[in-house]
Design a protein around this motif. Structure first.
Motif, PDB file in Angstrom:
ATOM      1  N   PRO A   5       0.846  -1.210   0.000  1.00 44.75           N
ATOM      2  CA  PRO A   5       0.000   0.000   0.000  1.00 44.75           C
ATOM      3  C   PRO A   5       0.874   1.251   0.000  1.00 44.75           C
ATOM      4  N   PRO A   6       0.327   2.357  -0.467  1.00 45.37           N
ATOM      5  CA  PRO A   6       1.120   3.587  -0.492  1.00 45.37           C
ATOM      6  C   PRO A   6       1.471   4.050   0.922  1.00 45.37           C
ATOM      7  N   ILE A   7       2.570   4.753   1.027  1.00 45.99           N
ATOM      8  CA  ILE A   7       2.973   5.373   2.284  1.00 45.99           C
ATOM      9  C   ILE A   7       1.992   6.497   2.573  1.00 45.99           C
ATOM     10  N   ILE A   8       1.509   6.556   3.815  1.00 52.37           N
ATOM     11  CA  ILE A   8       0.538   7.595   4.171  1.00 52.37           C
ATOM     12  C   ILE A   8       0.943   8.422   5.386  1.00 52.37           C
ATOM     13  N   ASN A   9       2.066   8.055   6.048  1.00 55.08           N
ATOM     14  CA  ASN A   9       2.485   8.834   7.206  1.00 55.08           C
ATOM     15  C   ASN A   9       4.002   8.799   7.381  1.00 55.08           C
ATOM     16  N   ALA A  10       4.497   9.658   8.257  1.00 52.50           N
ATOM     17  CA  ALA A  10       5.931   9.852   8.449  1.00 52.50           C
ATOM     18  C   ALA A  10       6.662   8.606   8.924  1.00 52.50           C
ATOM     19  N   SER A  11       5.993   7.734   9.653  1.00 55.24           N
ATOM     20  CA  SER A  11       6.674   6.565  10.217  1.00 55.24           C
ATOM     21  C   SER A  11       7.244   5.637   9.145  1.00 55.24           C
ATOM     22  N   ASP A  12       6.733   5.697   7.926  1.00 58.29           N
ATOM     23  CA  ASP A  12       7.217   4.824   6.859  1.00 58.29           C
ATOM     24  C   ASP A  12       8.218   5.503   5.918  1.00 58.29           C
ATOM     25  N   LEU A  13       8.459   6.783   6.098  1.00 56.42           N
ATOM     26  CA  LEU A  13       9.331   7.504   5.171  1.00 56.42           C
ATOM     27  C   LEU A  13      10.791   7.064   5.293  1.00 56.42           C
ATOM     28  N   LYS A  14      11.339   7.095   6.492  1.00 61.03           N
ATOM     29  CA  LYS A  14      12.775   6.833   6.669  1.00 61.03           C
ATOM     30  C   LYS A  14      13.185   5.458   6.152  1.00 61.03           C
ATOM     31  N   ARG A  15      12.409   4.434   6.465  1.00 58.71           N
ATOM     32  CA  ARG A  15      12.809   3.086   6.060  1.00 58.71           C
ATOM     33  C   ARG A  15      12.634   2.837   4.559  1.00 58.71           C
ATOM     34  N   ASN A  16      11.939   3.724   3.864  1.00 55.27           N
ATOM     35  CA  ASN A  16      11.740   3.576   2.423  1.00 55.27           C
ATOM     36  C   ASN A  16      12.571   4.554   1.593  1.00 55.27           C
ATOM     37  N   ALA A  17      13.399   5.364   2.263  1.00 53.70           N
ATOM     38  CA  ALA A  17      14.228   6.338   1.556  1.00 53.70           C
ATOM     39  C   ALA A  17      15.163   5.609   0.586  1.00 53.70           C
ATOM     40  N   GLY A  18      15.296   6.165  -0.605  1.00 52.83           N
ATOM     41  CA  GLY A  18      16.153   5.592  -1.633  1.00 52.83           C
ATOM     42  C   GLY A  18      15.461   4.572  -2.512  1.00 52.83           C
ATOM     43  N   GLN A  19      14.209   4.283  -2.221  1.00 52.82           N
ATOM     44  CA  GLN A  19      13.463   3.289  -2.987  1.00 52.82           C
ATOM     45  C   GLN A  19      12.383   3.951  -3.849  1.00 52.82           C
ATOM     46  N   ILE A  20      11.982   3.253  -4.897  1.00 51.18           N
ATOM     47  CA  ILE A  20      10.836   3.695  -5.683  1.00 51.18           C
ATOM     48  C   ILE A  20       9.597   3.251  -4.923  1.00 51.18           C
ATOM     49  N   VAL A  21       8.762   4.216  -4.576  1.00 53.33           N
ATOM     50  CA  VAL A  21       7.588   3.954  -3.737  1.00 53.33           C
ATOM     51  C   VAL A  21       6.381   4.718  -4.262  1.00 53.33           C
TER      52      VAL A  21
END
Length: 118
Positions: A5-21
């Motif tokens: 599912p798409p990222i919807i809040n800040a808690s998922d941003l850091k661990r997905n940095a550098g990835q196509i999301v």
């Protein structure tokens, strides 16, 4: 990119940095008629980017989409969208006093699509 599912809040941003999301939020353009950077539109044509766009996530966090075409900004203003692209972590070591934002933001580059959220 997975079918996650798409990222919807800040808690998922850091661990997905550098990835196509995919990131979901409200499209918030700020129009500036003096801002005339050229960007590529959906058809591959160069057009003036008269707006800078932030994506407001559900928890109030913002992701910077940078310069976008004016037509896109007017069409998507205030709408819920899903943006696909490479998520980048904030650059906290710029030391650039000319940057207007108080805190560096996560941002997206290589945006391949911006679609209305379902």
């Amino acid at each position: 990119m997975s079918d996650a599912p798409p990222i919807i809040n800040a808690s998922d941003l850091k661990r997905n940095a550098g990835q196509i999301v995919r990131v979901a939020g409200e499209y918030r353009p700020e129009f500036n008629p003096r801002h005339r950077t050229l960007v590529e539109d959906a058809n591959g044509n160069l057009t003036a980017a008269g707006c800078v766009v932030l994506l407001a996530l559900a928890d109030g966090t913002f992701v910077d989409l940078f310069d976008r075409p004016e037509d896109e900004g007017r069409t998507l203003h205030g709408k819920a969208v899903v943006v696909t692209g490479t998520l980048c972590a904030p650059d906290t070591n710029t030391g650039d006093a000319s940057v207007a934002q108080a805190a560096p933001l996560f941002h997206m580059i290589g945006i391949s699509s911006i679609a209305l959220a379902e």
